[in-house]
Design an enzyme around this catalytic site. Structure first.
Site, PDB file in Angstrom:
ATOM      1  CG  ASP A 232      -1.846  -1.222   1.226  1.00 49.24           C
ATOM      2  OD1 ASP A 232      -2.209  -1.703   0.145  1.00 49.24           O
ATOM      3  OD2 ASP A 232      -2.149  -1.714   2.333  1.00 49.24           O
TER       4      ASP A 232
ATOM      5  CD  GLN B 110       0.778  -9.125  -2.334  1.00 47.90           C
ATOM      6  OE1 GLN B 110       1.475  -9.750  -3.103  1.00 47.90           O
ATOM      7  NE2 GLN B 110      -0.486  -8.850  -2.591  1.00 47.90           N
TER       8      GLN B 110
ATOM      9  N   GLY C 113      -4.535  -4.598  -3.658  1.00 50.44           N
ATOM     10  CA  GLY C 113      -5.524  -3.583  -4.001  1.00 50.44           C
ATOM     11  C   GLY C 113      -4.759  -2.351  -4.427  1.00 50.44           C
ATOM     12  CG  HIS C 114      -1.998  -2.408  -6.928  1.00 52.34           C
ATOM     13  ND1 HIS C 114      -1.072  -2.971  -7.770  1.00 52.34           N
ATOM     14  CD2 HIS C 114      -1.738  -2.926  -5.704  1.00 52.34           C
ATOM     15  CE1 HIS C 114      -0.291  -3.788  -7.082  1.00 52.34           C
ATOM     16  NE2 HIS C 114      -0.682  -3.778  -5.822  1.00 52.34           N
TER      17      HIS C 114
ATOM     18  CE  LYS D 245       2.352  -2.628  -4.268  1.00 52.79           C
ATOM     19  NZ  LYS D 245       2.027  -2.219  -2.903  1.00 52.79           N
TER      20      LYS D 245
HETATM   21  P1  GDP Z   1      -0.783   0.161  -3.550  1.00 56.95           P
HETATM   22  O1  GDP Z   1      -1.344  -1.115  -3.021  1.00 56.95           O
HETATM   23  O2  GDP Z   1       0.692   0.287  -3.274  1.00 56.95           O
HETATM   24  O3  GDP Z   1      -1.100   0.413  -4.995  1.00 56.95           O
HETATM   25  O4  GDP Z   1      -1.473   1.326  -2.715  1.00 56.95           O
HETATM   26  P2  GDP Z   1      -3.041   1.473  -2.368  1.00 56.95           P
HETATM   27  O5  GDP Z   1      -3.723   1.916  -3.597  1.00 56.95           O
HETATM   28  O6  GDP Z   1      -3.544   0.281  -1.666  1.00 56.95           O
HETATM   29  O7  GDP Z   1      -2.994   2.617  -1.284  1.00 56.95           O
HETATM   30  C1  GDP Z   1      -2.462   3.866  -1.553  1.00 56.95           C
HETATM   31  C2  GDP Z   1      -3.561   4.918  -1.321  1.00 56.95           C
HETATM   32  O8  GDP Z   1      -2.977   6.215  -1.247  1.00 56.95           O
HETATM   33  C3  GDP Z   1      -4.550   5.004  -2.466  1.00 56.95           C
HETATM   34  O9  GDP Z   1      -5.793   5.359  -1.945  1.00 56.95           O
HETATM   35  C4  GDP Z   1      -3.999   6.112  -3.342  1.00 56.95           C
HETATM   36  O10 GDP Z   1      -4.998   6.778  -4.101  1.00 56.95           O
HETATM   37  C5  GDP Z   1      -3.441   7.046  -2.305  1.00 56.95           C
HETATM   38  N1  GDP Z   1      -2.262   7.811  -2.724  1.00 56.95           N
HETATM   39  C6  GDP Z   1      -1.247   7.443  -3.547  1.00 56.95           C
HETATM   40  N2  GDP Z   1      -0.302   8.406  -3.583  1.00 56.95           N
HETATM   41  C7  GDP Z   1      -0.731   9.390  -2.761  1.00 56.95           C
HETATM   42  C8  GDP Z   1      -0.165  10.636  -2.334  1.00 56.95           C
HETATM   43  O11 GDP Z   1       0.931  11.028  -2.721  1.00 56.95           O
HETATM   44  N3  GDP Z   1      -0.896  11.372  -1.436  1.00 56.95           N
HETATM   45  C9  GDP Z   1      -2.115  10.967  -0.984  1.00 56.95           C
HETATM   46  N4  GDP Z   1      -2.742  11.748  -0.109  1.00 56.95           N
HETATM   47  N5  GDP Z   1      -2.664   9.795  -1.352  1.00 56.95           N
HETATM   48  C10 GDP Z   1      -1.973   9.021  -2.212  1.00 56.95           C
HETATM   49  P1  IMO Z   2      -0.914  -4.339  -2.093  1.00 63.52           P
HETATM   50  O1  IMO Z   2      -0.451  -4.928  -3.399  1.00 63.52           O
HETATM   51  C1  IMO Z   2      -0.889  -4.698   2.246  1.00 63.52           C
HETATM   52  C2  IMO Z   2      -0.959  -8.736   3.901  1.00 63.52           C
HETATM   53  C3  IMO Z   2      -2.188  -9.170   4.653  1.00 63.52           C
HETATM   54  C4  IMO Z   2      -1.559 -10.086   5.681  1.00 63.52           C
HETATM   55  C5  IMO Z   2      -0.456 -10.783   4.898  1.00 63.52           C
HETATM   56  C6  IMO Z   2      -0.839 -12.155   4.380  1.00 63.52           C
HETATM   57  O2  IMO Z   2      -2.206  -3.634  -2.172  1.00 63.52           O
HETATM   58  O3  IMO Z   2       0.166  -3.538  -1.483  1.00 63.52           O
HETATM   59  P2  IMO Z   2      -2.392 -12.921   2.381  1.00 63.52           P
HETATM   60  O4  IMO Z   2      -3.862 -12.719   2.141  1.00 63.52           O
HETATM   61  O5  IMO Z   2      -1.510 -12.363   1.318  1.00 63.52           O
HETATM   62  O6  IMO Z   2      -2.073 -14.358   2.713  1.00 63.52           O
HETATM   63  O7  IMO Z   2      -2.108 -12.105   3.726  1.00 63.52           O
HETATM   64  O8  IMO Z   2      -0.169  -9.920   3.797  1.00 63.52           O
HETATM   65  N1  IMO Z   2      -1.197  -8.254   2.528  1.00 63.52           N
HETATM   66  C7  IMO Z   2      -1.123  -6.954   2.179  1.00 63.52           C
HETATM   67  N2  IMO Z   2      -0.909  -5.858   2.918  1.00 63.52           N
HETATM   68  N3  IMO Z   2      -1.033  -4.593   0.914  1.00 63.52           N
HETATM   69  C8  IMO Z   2      -1.203  -5.692   0.153  1.00 63.52           C
HETATM   70  O9  IMO Z   2      -1.217  -5.635  -1.191  1.00 63.52           O
HETATM   71  C9  IMO Z   2      -1.311  -6.948   0.779  1.00 63.52           C
HETATM   72  N4  IMO Z   2      -1.520  -8.208   0.343  1.00 63.52           N
HETATM   73  C10 IMO Z   2      -1.426  -8.997   1.422  1.00 63.52           C
HETATM   74  O10 IMO Z   2      -2.825  -8.076   5.242  1.00 63.52           O
HETATM   75  O11 IMO Z   2      -0.938  -9.327   6.694  1.00 63.52           O
HETATM   76 MG    MG Z   3      -2.901  -1.752  -1.769  1.00 65.20          MG
END
Ligand code: GDP
Ligand code: IMO
Ligand code: MG
Length: 424
Positions: free
Chosen positions: A12, A223, A39-40, A15
């Site tokens: 998170d 991840q 979840g991207h 990416k």
């Molecule tokens: P990922 O799993 O690495 O793709 O990240 P996620 O999408 O799960 O979580 C990142 C969250 O932060 C998302 O809701 C993005 O829209 C948000 N986000 C990404 N870059 C920025 C930033 O520079 N500032 C803010 N405030 N939000 C951001």
């Molecule tokens: P993105 O790509 C954050 C965490 C779960 C748990 C551990 C194992 O959005 O960054 P699993 O279901 O993979 O067996 O769970 O890994 N986890 C993540 N945490 N971002 C993710 O993906 C994750 N995918 C799995 O919360 O701690």
């Molecule tokens: Mg994510």
């Protein structure tokens, strides 16, 4: 060109946002590991796309591929395709390809993940998507591959062989073993297989050919580094290898072809699920990160645990991935905080260390040691170049860069596309 992009923390990091932005300059984007535990988020104007399987680079012209190292829930993929098509995106087979060898997450994998999590005294905190059990079956050579879904006879043959053991495993954990050979579920999977069959592709062939033809390919990690199944904080990890080298083995591209490796670093740190997080904050600063950074899981909606940025963990990520550059995200979320802290080391049993201990149990006992920098009480979300950042924010980025020893190539100050600039 072959770029590998991975998360440097516990997932998170942002990416999805960075992949979307960069994909403008790429011909192919490949997801190389993990499954719909990811979840991207991609934000373009008022449109927000939350993607679990389809690579985040789908909005521009790049072809997007799901590699054989991914574990695939076909229902989630079919729903994602429908969702994107309803939003007006083209997801025809010339746009999306899925490797025929991709392991399928079957209903019994999800059931086993749920049952095992409930049974554990010390939980992992998985996303309950069946990820771990699907990878177990891949390594045990008990997998159902994407290509098996298109032929009911072949699927039944494989399932009949696996069924006694799967039923036993489910019964042992107190579950309902009838799902293993449930007619309706099997028919549903075959229907999904037929629907997705046109997307079947040979990902290693396509990726290698593109690189050899002088095109640009990007591997999108899911991840984060410290959730890696080999080098992470076991047992609190996911079940795939999340680090850059895994892109080569999972996609099937030789390491000599990698041109650069980009690490995504959030300006603080978050973790969903259990496991050590030395800088975790249960105070108003932690609440600030959670509220202002909207730190709730994209996949499960769980609140993310939050803390100050942890340099020892980043130094380990730099080793594990060989980053050539960093994208620093969510700098805007630090606004209003004063001072701003960087965890530069840990205290463990009276000793000071600047690199994480190798035992997970020791990492859990580490006390963070902070360096403090002055904050900036200014909104950053409209800043479009480095020179326009408040002086204190510039100093924070420069100090991080100095400590990491890797250039910060991108800075992100909001979820939108325009809220990113190259730090040249
Ligand atoms: P990922 O799993 O690495 O793709 O990240 P996620 O999408 O799960 O979580 C990142 C969250 O932060 C998302 O809701 C993005 O829209 C948000 N986000 C990404 N870059 C920025 C930033 O520079 N500032 C803010 N405030 N939000 C951001
Ligand atoms: P993105 O790509 C954050 C965490 C779960 C748990 C551990 C194992 O959005 O960054 P699993 O279901 O993979 O067996 O769970 O890994 N986890 C993540 N945490 N971002 C993710 O993906 C994750 N995918 C799995 O919360 O701690
Ligand atoms: Mg994510």
């Amino acid at each position: 060109m072959f770029t590998v992009l991975t998360g440097a923390q516990f997932g998170d990091e942002g990416k999805g946002k960075i992949v979307d932005l960069m994909s403008k300059d790429y011909d192919i984007i490949v997801r190389f590991q993990g499954g719909d535990n990811a979840g991207h988020t991609v934000t373009v104007g008022d449109d927000v796309y939350k993607l679990h399987l389809i690579p985040s680079g789908f909005l521009y012209n790049a072809r997007v591929l799901i590699g054989p190292g991914v574990v695939l829930n076909p229902e989630v993929l079919a729903d994602e395709i429908d969702m994107l098509e309803k939003s007006g995106c083209n997801v025809e087979p010339e746009k999306l390809g899925v490797d025929s060898k991709t392991s399928v997450i079957m209903p019994y994998h999800i059931e086993l993940d749920n049952l095992r999590e409930s049974a554990l005294t010390e939980k992992i905190g998985t996303t309950k998507r069946g990820i771990g059990f699907a990878y177990v079956d891949k390594v045990a050579r008990n997998e159902i591959q994407f290509s098996d879904l298109t032929d009911k006879n072949k699927l039944m043959e494989k399932l009949s062989e696996l069924a006694p053991q799967k039923k036993n495993d489910i019964k042992f954990l107190g579950g309902d073993s009838s799902i293993v050979m449930d007619e309706e579920l099997i028919d549903k999977y075959v229907r999904l297989g037929k629907k997705l069959e046109p997307y079947m592709a040979d990902v290693s062939y396509e990726a290698n050919k593109a690189i050899d033809d002088g095109k640009s390919v990007m591997a999108e990690g899911a991840q984060g580094t410290h959730l890696d199944v080999i080098h992470g904080t076991q047992k609190y990890v996911t079940s795939s290898s999340t680090i850059a080298g895994s892109a080569c083995s999972s996609i099937g591209v030789g390491p000599t072809k990698v041109t650069n490796v980009l690490g995504i670093v959030k300006s603080y740190i978050t973790r969903v699920g259990e496991g050590p997080l030395p800088t975790e904050l249960n105070d108003e600063v932690g609440k600030h990160f959670q509220d202002v950074g909207r730190e709730f899981g994209t996949t499960t909606g769980r609140p993310r645990r939050c803390g100050w940025i942890d340099l020892p963990l980043i130094l380990k990520s730099i080793n594990l991935n060989g980053y050539t550059g960093i994208a620093l995200t969510k700098l805007d979320v630090l606004s209003e905080l004063d001072p701003i802290k960087i965890c530069v080391g840990y205290k463990l049993d009276g000793e000071y260390m600047e690199y994480p201990p190798h035992l997970t149990s020791d990492l859990s006992r580490c006390e963070p040691v902070y360096e403090e920098l002055p904050g900036w009480k200014q909104d950053l979300t409209h800043v479009t170049e480095f020179g326009d950042l408040p002086e204190e924010a510039q100093k924070y980025v420069k100090r991080l860069e100095e400590l990491m020893g890797v250039p910060v190539e991108y800075i992100s100050v909001g979820p939108g596309r325009a809220q990113t600039f190259k730090n040249l």
